[in-house]
Design an enzyme around this catalytic site. Structure first.
Site, PDB file in Angstrom:
ATOM      1  N   ASP A   1      26.616  37.139   9.601  1.00 52.66           N
ATOM      2  CA  ASP A   1      25.196  37.092  10.004  1.00 52.66           C
ATOM      3  C   ASP A   1      25.142  36.455  11.385  1.00 52.66           C
ATOM      4  OD1 ASP A   1      23.411  37.938   7.752  1.00 52.66           O
ATOM      5  OD2 ASP A   1      24.469  36.367   6.667  1.00 52.66           O
TER       6      ASP A   1
ATOM      7  N   ARG B   1      26.348  32.125  13.118  1.00 51.16           N
ATOM      8  CA  ARG B   1      27.455  31.442  12.423  1.00 51.16           C
ATOM      9  C   ARG B   1      28.543  30.994  13.392  1.00 51.16           C
ATOM     10  NH1 ARG B   1      23.883  31.198   8.467  1.00 51.16           N
ATOM     11  NH2 ARG B   1      23.645  33.117   7.286  1.00 51.16           N
TER      12      ARG B   1
ATOM     13  N   ARG C   1      12.971  35.626  13.500  1.00 51.34           N
ATOM     14  CA  ARG C   1      14.111  36.543  13.341  1.00 51.34           C
ATOM     15  C   ARG C   1      13.672  37.994  13.564  1.00 51.34           C
ATOM     16  NH1 ARG C   1      16.082  35.376   7.506  1.00 51.34           N
ATOM     17  NH2 ARG C   1      17.723  36.859   8.075  1.00 51.34           N
TER      18      ARG C   1
ATOM     19  N   LYS D   1      17.943  45.334   8.706  1.00 46.99           N
ATOM     20  CA  LYS D   1      17.550  44.674   7.467  1.00 46.99           C
ATOM     21  C   LYS D   1      16.114  44.177   7.613  1.00 46.99           C
ATOM     22  CE  LYS D   1      19.661  40.246   8.876  1.00 46.99           C
ATOM     23  NZ  LYS D   1      20.746  39.296   8.640  1.00 46.99           N
ATOM     24  N   HIS D   2      15.375  43.994   6.512  1.00 52.14           N
ATOM     25  CA  HIS D   2      15.755  44.084   5.096  1.00 52.14           C
ATOM     26  C   HIS D   2      14.901  45.191   4.501  1.00 52.14           C
ATOM     27  CE1 HIS D   2      16.307  39.943   6.544  1.00 52.14           C
ATOM     28  NE2 HIS D   2      17.314  39.822   5.690  1.00 52.14           N
TER      29      HIS D   2
ATOM     30  N   HIS E   1      15.192  33.737  -0.767  1.00 51.33           N
ATOM     31  CA  HIS E   1      16.328  32.908  -1.175  1.00 51.33           C
ATOM     32  C   HIS E   1      15.970  32.095  -2.418  1.00 51.33           C
ATOM     33  CE1 HIS E   1      17.442  33.682   3.044  1.00 51.33           C
ATOM     34  NE2 HIS E   1      18.683  33.494   2.648  1.00 51.33           N
TER      35      HIS E   1
ATOM     36  N   ASP F   1      21.387  42.584   0.160  1.00 49.74           N
ATOM     37  CA  ASP F   1      21.328  41.214   0.648  1.00 49.74           C
ATOM     38  C   ASP F   1      22.129  40.383  -0.351  1.00 49.74           C
ATOM     39  OD1 ASP F   1      20.690  38.989   2.161  1.00 49.74           O
ATOM     40  OD2 ASP F   1      18.538  39.356   2.168  1.00 49.74           O
TER      41      ASP F   1
END
Length: 607
Positions: free
Chosen positions: A141, A149, A210, A240-241, A253, A326
């Site tokens: 990601d 990351r 995002r 995405k998504h 999440h 996901d």
């Protein structure tokens, strides 16, 4: 489609099942009909050699702890044993035959570029040493902005909403291409970006900055540009998504969001960026753990919905690339069914890659049992494996699975890449308020600055903190700066301290972070403004902060608090760069959210 060849370590298996010519033809799209048929036959032969367990493994993309594929730190060995039942990445591949691995900073996969390249090579060596050698697809990601990351010394680009504010498709394409070349040099060949969600809900807790913005057409153009940039760099892009996560007030999440758009609203608002991604030749699309009753009356999460993934994505939109779920560890997909049913239902819905299940043994055995019982046919599994192997062939992984330190040194975090990131960031910085032409500040006339505000945890784990970064950038330009972090919820004592520190200063710069109606950041700004010292606020995440603040003389929006965006803001404050950004989302009034304070496209500049 141009594929950037990277220098590789010579492999004893440089030619596996798919030939170099087949891989090159797949990448360039230059295969003749006869060549394409020949490529397919090679893939079919490879599939025919796989056991059922190896086939099931190809469908999974899994996390694994450690900086090395064979010799991780003991703490990472312990974490792997606890969560997966294996010690290392190499053991994970040997036991479960996984088709992909996803890197995370918290899993200690991303210490530095050379280590990442070595980890990627170790993973490929483990995969290519198996009886049926299949290279892995290593993913990450790396959206840039607030989700990254890998940080310094790699190049961090502005995030999606910042690029949306810049409004330049060529900048979006260039950012993705440079980011993609760096990922590919480290052996990472699938990036879970760009975000194709249209952020129409300011309260969205999970997408927000995002997203490229609130205008479906503008978002679609940015998505297509980034798909082109990543894939020309030899990295599979992932929009995405699906079918669109932009209008949620629940974070998937932690819960299962419901989107109440009608089918027509979905078609005009959520679908355009995904259509644009498909038209641009997107390699993979990620599903959303959201319920859209208008698209599936059964109210299953989209990840598990055959009407959404097969009926709409495959059949209506004509997409035949890889569909990746996901993360299956997210609560949104686990609320209705157990962890043993989720991967089976995802495959039945139309998914190909099963990402990061909480317990791999449970998920892997459940899929195996579903095929053995006839609930899922082996032919259906083969269909997904074909898509996954075609993508690996297109990326050249059968021919060139390895990377080198030389390629990393030539590519990752180079001076031209860093300079490009700086220039793009300058074009995204948005000036929303400038009373009396306070900005730009003149370091000769107003040299002494106090920098206060929120020090949110760094998106990449290697940058920040924001107040120090902003103050440091202003000091480099010639200001004398004092730093006082006040946090996202400043206490009365901390606000008093900031007010005292403002005495005698020429201006105060305040970094604000997601200001709410009850946030004490509002008190901080108004108390500082009451001192008479000019206050400049910098919204370091959501641009909506300006609607809830009073007393400041100037406001900038940076859409993220990574170094590249904060340094650009400092240059704009000092007049070294002109503010060129325009709001990609509307900002509503705090006292009446039905009224727009600043519309899409709003942004000031210097005379």
């Amino acid at each position: 489609m141009h594929h950037r060849a990277t220098a590789t370590t010579p492999s004893r298996r440089t030619l596996l099942t798919v030939t170099a010519a087949a891989a090159a033809a797949a990448v360039t799209g230059a295969a003749t009909p006869a060549g394409a048929a020949s490529d397919e036959r090679r893939l079919e032969r490879l599939i025919s050699r796989m056991s059922l367990g190896e086939k099931v493994g190809q469908l999974f993309v899994m996390r694994v702890y450690g900086h090395s594929a064979t010799d991780p730190d003991q703490a990472d060995v312990d974490a792997n044993l606890k969560e997966i039942g294996v010690r290392t990445a190499a053991e994970l591949i040997a036991r479960y035959h996984v088709g992909g691995i996803i890197y995370f900073s918290w899993a200690h996969n991303t210490r530095d570029p050379h280590q990442i390249a070595d980890l990627s090579n170790g993973i490929q060596r483990a995969a290519l040493g198996r009886a049926v050698p299949v290279p892995l697809l290593i993913s990450i990601d790396q959206e840039h902005g607030i989700v990254a990351r890998i940080g310094e010394p790699a190049t961090l680009m502005p995030g999606a909403m910042a690029l949306g504010a810049g409004g330049s498709r060529s900048d979006a394409r260039r950012a993705a291409h440079l980011a993609g070349t760096e990922l590919a040099a480290m052996g990472i060949r699938q990036n879970y970006a760009p975000v194709a969600d249209v952020n129409v809900n300011p309260a969205n807790p999970v997408i927000g900055v995002r997203s490229f913005g609130a205008d479906p057409r503008a978002v679609a153009g940015m998505v297509a540009a980034q798909v082109s940039g990543y894939q020309r760099a030899g990295v599979a892009a992932t929009s995405k998504h699906f079918p669109g996560h932009g209008d949620t007030s629940v974070d998937s999440h932690y819960g299962l969001p419901t989107i109440t758009h009608t089918r027509e609203q979905w078609r005009t608002l959520d679908a355009p960026p995904f259509r644009a991604a498909i038209a641009a030749g997107i390699d993979s699309i990620m599903t959303a753990h959201i319920v859209v009753p208008a698209l599936d009356p059964a109210e299953d999460p989209a990840t598990l919905s055959r009407p959404i993934l097969t009926g709409i994505l495959r059949e209506q939109l004509g997409y035949d690339g890889v569909v990746v779920t996901d993360s299956l560890g997210m609560e949104g997909v686990r609320t209705k069914y157990g962890d043993d049913r989720v991967p089976v239902l995802a495959l039945k819905a139309g998914c190909d890659q099963l990402l990061n299940p909480p317990k791999l043994a449970v998920a892997w055995n459940a899929v195996l049992a579903a095929v053995r019982s006839g609930e899922i046919s082996e032919a259906r599994i083969d269909e997904s494996i074909r898509r996954i192997l075609r993508l690996k062939a297109k990326l050249g992984l059968f021919h060139e699975p390895y990377v080198t330190h030389d390629a990393v040194d030539r590519t990752v975090g180079t001076r031209p890449h860093l300079a490009t990131a700086d220039r793009i960031a300058e074009r995204t910085t948005t000036l929303l308020l400038n009373e009396g032409g306070l900005l730009p500040l003149d370091s000769a006339r107003l040299p002494n600055l106090l920098v206060v505000g929120a020090d949110a945890a760094s998106p990449s784990g290697t940058t920040g903190p924001p107040t120090a970064t902003l103050a440091g950038a202003l000091a480099e330009i010639g200001f004398t700066t004092t730093v006082l972090p006040t946090g996202t919820a400043p206490t009365t004592a901390k606000i008093d301290e900031a007010v005292a520190a403002a005495a005698g200063k020429d201006a105060v710069v305040v970094g604000t972070y997601n200001v709410t109606a009850t946030s004490s950041q509002r008190t901080l700004v108004s108390r500082l403004a009451a001192t008479g010292v000019p206050v400049v606020t910098v919204a370091i995440r959501n641009p909506y902060d300006i609607a809830r603040l009073t007393g400041q003389r100037a406001t900038l929006a940076t859409y993220s608090w990574t170094d590249v965006e904060l340094r650009a803001a400092a240059r704009v404050i000092a007049g070294r760069a002109r503010p060129e950004g325009r709001l990609p989302v509307p900002v509503q009034r705090a006292d009446d959210p039905t009224q727009v304070l600043h519309p899409v496209g709003y942004g000031l500049t210097y005379d």
